[in-house]
Design an enzyme around this catalytic site. Structure first.
Site, PDB file in Angstrom:
ATOM      1  CG  MET A 178      10.309  54.599  10.188  1.00 45.82           C
ATOM      2  SD  MET A 178      10.221  54.922   8.479  1.00 45.82           S
ATOM      3  CE  MET A 178      10.527  53.411   7.703  1.00 45.82           C
ATOM      4  N   PRO A 179       6.542  55.123   9.259  1.00 48.26           N
ATOM      5  CG  PRO A 179       5.808  56.002   7.223  1.00 48.26           C
ATOM      6  CD  PRO A 179       5.658  54.829   8.131  1.00 48.26           C
ATOM      7  CG  LEU A 180       7.842  60.908  13.615  1.00 48.92           C
ATOM      8  CD1 LEU A 180       7.045  60.419  14.822  1.00 48.92           C
ATOM      9  CD2 LEU A 180       9.206  61.436  14.040  1.00 48.92           C
TER      10      LEU A 180
END
Length: 129
Positions: A1-3
């Site tokens: 994460m982040p995507l």
């Protein structure tokens, strides 16, 4: 994460795509201090007629190397986002021969309860992350 969701016009080689994904990940790690193994990337290639991105009147010349990057993330400070934009564009220009005019980024924010990395648990909420 982040995507990170990458949208490109078809036509890049596997090596070019690998380099672009690696460069973007390094920019993410550098700007947001996420762990090296925190890597979630989806790349979609589009026919030239299926990806349109004008310049919102900013006089940005777009080429076939255009990249639209969607980032889904927990809230991030403004300074980190600004650093990411600059770091990403500089690295793509230097390592991928892409003009900063061809790089568009959009962030979508969500919260800890919006992430499950597996096992049917929300690891940010359970304390596993």
């Amino acid at each position: 994460m982040p995507l990170m969701k990458f949208h490109l016009v078809k036509g890049r080689s596997t090596e070019e795509i690998d380099r672009l994904l690696d460069v973007a990940h390094r920019a993410m790690v550098s700007s947001f201090k996420v762990p090296e193994r925190d890597r979630y990337q989806i790349l979609t290639e589009h026919e030239p007629s299926h990806l349109r991105a004008l310049d919102t009147g900013l006089d940005l010349p777009r080429t076939s190397k255009f990249l639209l990057l969607e980032v889904v993330s927990r809230p991030r400070p403004r300074a980190e986002k600004l650093a990411f934009y600059e770091t990403l564009c500089g690295a793509l220009e230097g390592d991928c021969d892409m003009s900063p005019d061809d790089v568009m980024v959009s962030f979508t924010q969500n919260s800890d309860e919006d992430w499950s990395f597996g096992r049917g648990r929300a690891q940010f909420l359970t304390g596993e992350l």
